[in-house]
Design an enzyme around this catalytic site. Structure first.
Site, PDB file in Angstrom:
ATOM      1  N   LEU A  26     -18.732 -33.120 -47.887  1.00  0.00           N
ATOM      2  CA  LEU A  26     -17.819 -32.249 -48.241  1.00  0.00           C
ATOM      3  C   LEU A  26     -17.203 -31.898 -47.038  1.00  0.00           C
ATOM      4  O   LEU A  26     -16.586 -31.077 -47.011  1.00  0.00           O
ATOM      5  CB  LEU A  26     -17.107 -31.996 -49.542  1.00  0.00           C
ATOM      6  CG  LEU A  26     -15.817 -32.725 -49.991  1.00  0.00           C
ATOM      7  CD1 LEU A  26     -15.399 -33.600 -50.335  1.00  0.00           C
ATOM      8  CD2 LEU A  26     -15.339 -31.768 -50.889  1.00  0.00           C
ATOM      9  N   THR A  28     -15.486 -32.595 -42.732  1.00  0.00           N
ATOM     10  CA  THR A  28     -14.610 -33.106 -42.083  1.00  0.00           C
ATOM     11  C   THR A  28     -14.341 -33.950 -42.540  1.00  0.00           C
ATOM     12  O   THR A  28     -13.693 -34.514 -43.198  1.00  0.00           O
ATOM     13  CB  THR A  28     -14.419 -33.160 -40.525  1.00  0.00           C
ATOM     14  OG1 THR A  28     -14.608 -31.355 -40.560  1.00  0.00           O
ATOM     15  CG2 THR A  28     -13.484 -33.207 -39.796  1.00  0.00           C
ATOM     16  N   VAL A  29     -15.112 -35.360 -42.603  1.00  0.00           N
ATOM     17  CA  VAL A  29     -14.904 -36.659 -42.888  1.00  0.00           C
ATOM     18  C   VAL A  29     -14.702 -37.047 -44.529  1.00  0.00           C
ATOM     19  O   VAL A  29     -13.812 -37.760 -44.915  1.00  0.00           O
ATOM     20  CB  VAL A  29     -16.595 -37.557 -42.614  1.00  0.00           C
ATOM     21  CG1 VAL A  29     -16.366 -38.982 -42.881  1.00  0.00           C
ATOM     22  CG2 VAL A  29     -16.228 -37.478 -40.987  1.00  0.00           C
ATOM     23  N   GLU A 145     -19.323 -49.224 -42.166  1.00  0.00           N
ATOM     24  CA  GLU A 145     -18.349 -49.325 -41.092  1.00  0.00           C
ATOM     25  C   GLU A 145     -17.901 -48.227 -40.384  1.00  0.00           C
ATOM     26  O   GLU A 145     -17.548 -48.213 -38.952  1.00  0.00           O
ATOM     27  CB  GLU A 145     -16.690 -50.470 -41.607  1.00  0.00           C
ATOM     28  CG  GLU A 145     -15.651 -50.308 -40.551  1.00  0.00           C
ATOM     29  CD  GLU A 145     -15.900 -51.370 -39.452  1.00  0.00           C
ATOM     30  OE1 GLU A 145     -16.723 -51.756 -38.488  1.00  0.00           O
ATOM     31  OE2 GLU A 145     -15.644 -52.614 -39.923  1.00  0.00           O
ATOM     32  N   VAL A 148     -20.116 -46.767 -36.771  1.00  0.00           N
ATOM     33  CA  VAL A 148     -19.832 -47.492 -35.414  1.00  0.00           C
ATOM     34  C   VAL A 148     -18.568 -47.593 -34.571  1.00  0.00           C
ATOM     35  O   VAL A 148     -17.850 -48.120 -35.024  1.00  0.00           O
ATOM     36  CB  VAL A 148     -20.730 -48.710 -35.425  1.00  0.00           C
ATOM     37  CG1 VAL A 148     -20.726 -49.576 -33.996  1.00  0.00           C
ATOM     38  CG2 VAL A 148     -21.586 -49.016 -35.867  1.00  0.00           C
ATOM     39  N   GLY A 150     -16.324 -45.645 -35.254  1.00  0.00           N
ATOM     40  CA  GLY A 150     -14.961 -44.835 -36.145  1.00  0.00           C
ATOM     41  C   GLY A 150     -14.110 -45.410 -36.809  1.00  0.00           C
ATOM     42  O   GLY A 150     -14.705 -46.334 -37.089  1.00  0.00           O
ATOM     43  N   GLY A 203     -13.658 -28.634 -29.254  1.00  0.00           N
ATOM     44  CA  GLY A 203     -14.983 -28.944 -30.179  1.00  0.00           C
ATOM     45  C   GLY A 203     -14.935 -30.391 -30.092  1.00  0.00           C
ATOM     46  O   GLY A 203     -14.553 -31.006 -30.321  1.00  0.00           O
ATOM     47  N   GLU A 206     -21.130 -30.732 -29.324  1.00  0.00           N
ATOM     48  CA  GLU A 206     -21.758 -29.806 -30.120  1.00  0.00           C
ATOM     49  C   GLU A 206     -22.340 -29.040 -29.458  1.00  0.00           C
ATOM     50  O   GLU A 206     -22.503 -28.913 -28.108  1.00  0.00           O
ATOM     51  CB  GLU A 206     -22.599 -30.868 -30.890  1.00  0.00           C
ATOM     52  CG  GLU A 206     -21.771 -31.777 -31.296  1.00  0.00           C
ATOM     53  CD  GLU A 206     -21.284 -31.796 -33.207  1.00  0.00           C
ATOM     54  OE1 GLU A 206     -21.975 -31.001 -33.300  1.00  0.00           O
ATOM     55  OE2 GLU A 206     -21.124 -32.353 -33.302  1.00  0.00           O
ATOM     56  N   LYS A 221     -25.798 -46.429 -32.409  1.00  0.00           N
ATOM     57  CA  LYS A 221     -24.922 -47.406 -32.281  1.00  0.00           C
ATOM     58  C   LYS A 221     -25.147 -48.586 -32.140  1.00  0.00           C
ATOM     59  O   LYS A 221     -25.175 -50.049 -32.866  1.00  0.00           O
ATOM     60  CB  LYS A 221     -23.594 -46.703 -32.222  1.00  0.00           C
ATOM     61  CG  LYS A 221     -22.727 -45.342 -32.642  1.00  0.00           C
ATOM     62  CD  LYS A 221     -21.418 -44.791 -32.071  1.00  0.00           C
ATOM     63  CE  LYS A 221     -21.275 -43.305 -32.879  1.00  0.00           C
ATOM     64  NZ  LYS A 221     -20.833 -42.666 -32.710  1.00  0.00           N
TER      65      LYS A 221
END
Lengths: 444, 444
Positions: A26, A28-29, A145, A148, A150, A203, A206, A221
């Site tokens: 749980l 950011t995404v 989905e 690759v 985003g 940001g 990394e 990807k």
């Protein structure tokens, strides 16, 4: 049609049972997905005929405020418990990592007959073929989905929208961090290390940037794209990978002067020696639409025998775009859509053999730093000639007796192996300082 | 998941029954579809789990060689007979026209419970809502990917790939003929009539070009996009439509000088007064990616609340791209995929009301041809001021006592109604020759 009669009457009735999601991870995404499902619940239900409801979660800190009400949700210490939770219909894997818990969770969900949605490109790049086979044997959907490019619906486009095509080539800007760094270097004239440090502060990169700037993320990807586009098992190991650390402000300047823009591309295509797969910086003609995809944006280009050239661009990372792709996968599952994981049934995928990079054919940009003395260009030219490399242009703008000056050479199309032999000989010339810089020129 | 267990085992087994297609209309596109299904039969079957087979056709000249073996296919004099043919599972409508046989065939196929695939944008723009309702009531798929932007999978992207998004704006280059003419005018400096004549000779424009160059074709496509993007009934009549006949080489020059490129766009978006829908030439900033989509290419841009900006480009017309989209629809049907025709169930679409064009807000480019005499600019400025239009720049490059000279004005964002009042007053000024030329500036 066997399923026509009940198509809308049952699926889109208010009585349809909700699709119950268990989220592993749980961050950011994951937080973005939970929020999106809550905020757009009605719209999503109208569009896919069922409510999509988070019923279980496994994440590190339960107490953290993620801007979404998760009080009624079941929590699991061990993510793998989601596979066995009877109130979970679909497992959403957002833990990351190419092995360990993420992989075990997906394997256990498949065994339990539960559809899996993941954004985990590293795991798919390394284990995608085996997971696809396991999923199809179990009759379970494995959707990815978000793995690759985003938010760009590129897997859907290749696997469904362009499914009538024999794809000849697929390539793209697959890493937003690299594209941002290269765009900023070009616009500001600053060097790589300097721009990278800024990107880290903002940001966009990394703390350990190697995954991005060394091309590994883009290669993950590309491995997936290649498999789906050409109907082959994944071959991540076979990809030739170079990153952008060696790109200098000087090369970006020369590129503009020659009518090119430098992008890190992942490229896969049919050649006389099989499917080639490569990730490296490219010089792209300025009239190619992908040359104008700047900053953190991603882009994927596909060339099909019927459709011709298709280019999709959008944001390749971030909570919003990634959640958009993840929820689209959930909606497909809610609608009952299914397609072979990698485009054709995994048992029928061709072996994932990649053409040797030495057989790659293309044009090249080479920059040397040389002590300006008589005979240097002749020695360089001889090295190319002896390896059957045909030069297109030689550029030596400055002359300076005390410092090395740049000599820029472009070549006609030639074979990589010969080029590498020529470069090795040139690198050994006494007048040549620094390692020669080589950037492939792509005829897009 | 109810359908998981048999997901791949049954659908992808060799025993799956073929999907039998009846094609109405065997022109460029129909012939392309028949050829594609024959040539790529094995690949398509691997990808969608069933063979797709043409079993019946209705077309004018049976004898004509179309490069594909149709000897075993049933022929019908009357296309409507395809709806009743027991050897036809899916009806493919490629007759065209917004009424007549095409419409009757689709209605009869729906009544007969047979999925329909069509490329007919005019018919959908005018009757899409009613047909969607009929199809959903009958539990029948009505697919139309080829109707908008040819080979670009834009309907799939909006309805599935970006389905998690609340779309705020969608726009695109929806007519390849207009984009080709504008690109060629800009590159060559030639005038519209001249370039159009050439385009007609090369087959890029029809003998009667009004459908394309007057923006009607683009408006048909925009009506469909708007409905799918915003979940509303189609409102073709509500679209403000202007074509490209009045664009001159002079305007293209001024556009470049001001940092813009002129494109015919179809635009739909949320405004304070509802959804606006408009098709007209636009000045687009050169740094917008869509500004670089040239020639016969189409492009569709969508702005979603999660995904951000997504741009899809590709070929908008031609046998190959259109067949690619049509066959993708057939493959979805073969796979058993289904989604509400217009994104949400047709019974729940919002009314198709379009915001009045007078309430549109935007910036404007105006070119006047004026007799260079004292006070003209003052009169023009007064007309703008009195209608609360704020000028951003005025450009009067040439001075000539004998001939009218161009005066180019750009404005800040303002309301269309006030602008139109100002223009009417300016047009009536004695010094102003010709009608003022107005092109909207889009902040993309």
């Amino acid at each position: 049609m066997s399923n026509s009669n009940t198509l809308y009457s049952s699926a889109y009735s208010s009585a349809a049972a909700p699709l119950r999601i268990g989220i592993a991870g749980l961050g950011t995404v994951g937080g973005g997905v939970a929020k999106l499902l809550e905020q757009q619940g009605d719209l999503l239900a109208a569009r896919c005929g069922r409510r999509i409801q988070v019923t279980a979660i496994s994440a590190r800190s339960r107490g953290k405020d993620r801007g979404v009400d998760l009080s009624a949700v079941r929590w699991h210490e061990d993510a793998r418990a989601l596979a066995a939770d009877p109130e979970v219909d679909v497992v959403l894997e957002l833990i990351g990592g190419s092995d360990g818990v993420a992989k075990e969770l997906i394997e256990q969900a498949i065994k339990a007959g539960k559809p899996v949605v993941t954004a985990n490109k590293a795991l798919l790049a390394l284990h995608g073929t085996a997971l696809a086979k396991a999923a199809e044997q179990a009759g379970v959907i494995l959707a990815y989905e978000a793995a690759v490019a985003g938010g760009i619906p590129v897997i859907k486009a290749l696997r469904e929208g362009l499914a009538a095509n024999d794809v000849r080539r697929v390539y793209g800007i697959l890493n937003g961090t690299c594209n941002y760094i290269l765009s900023t270097m070009r616009e500001s004239g600053r060097e790589f290390a300097d721009v990278l440090a800024d990107a880290q502060k903002m940001g966009y990169a990394e703390a350990d940037p190697s995954f991005d700037v060394d091309g590994i993320d883009a290669a993950h990807k590309l491995a997936i794209l290649t498999s789906v586009a050409f109907g082959r098992e994944l071959d991540f190991q076979g990809i030739h990978v170079e990153g952008i650390r060696h790109i200098s402000a000087l090369d970006l300047q020369f590129a503009e002067q020659l009518g090119y823009r430098i992008k890190l591309l992942g490229i896969a295509g049919r050649t006389d020696h099989g499917i080639e797969q490569r990730v490296h910086p490219c010089m792209i003609p300025l009239d190619a639409p992908i040359a104008h995809v700047e900053g953190v944006f991603n882009a994927v280009f596909a060339e099909g025998d019927s459709v011709g050239n298709v280019l999709l661009t959008g944001r390749g990372a971030g909570a919003g775009p990634t959640a958009s792709a993840v929820v689209a996968d959930l909606m497909d599952i809610a609608r009952g859509h299914h397609a072979p994981v990698l485009g054709i049934p995994a048992e029928r995928l061709a072996p994932g053999e990649t053409a040797p990079m030495g057989r790659h054919r293309g044009a090249y940009y080479i920059r040397l730093m040389v002590h300006d003395q008589p005979g240097v260009i002749a020695d360089v030219a001889a090295a190319f000639r002896d390896n059957e490399v045909s030069m297109e242009s030689v550029l030596q703008q400055a002359r300076d007796a005390s410092e090395p000056v740049p000599v820029v050479i472009t070549t006609h199309e030639t074979e990589e192996a010969g080029m590498m032999r020529a470069i090795a000989r040139i690198a050994a010339l006494p007048a040549v300082q620094e390692s020669p810089r080589l950037i492939r020129i792509e005829a897009l």
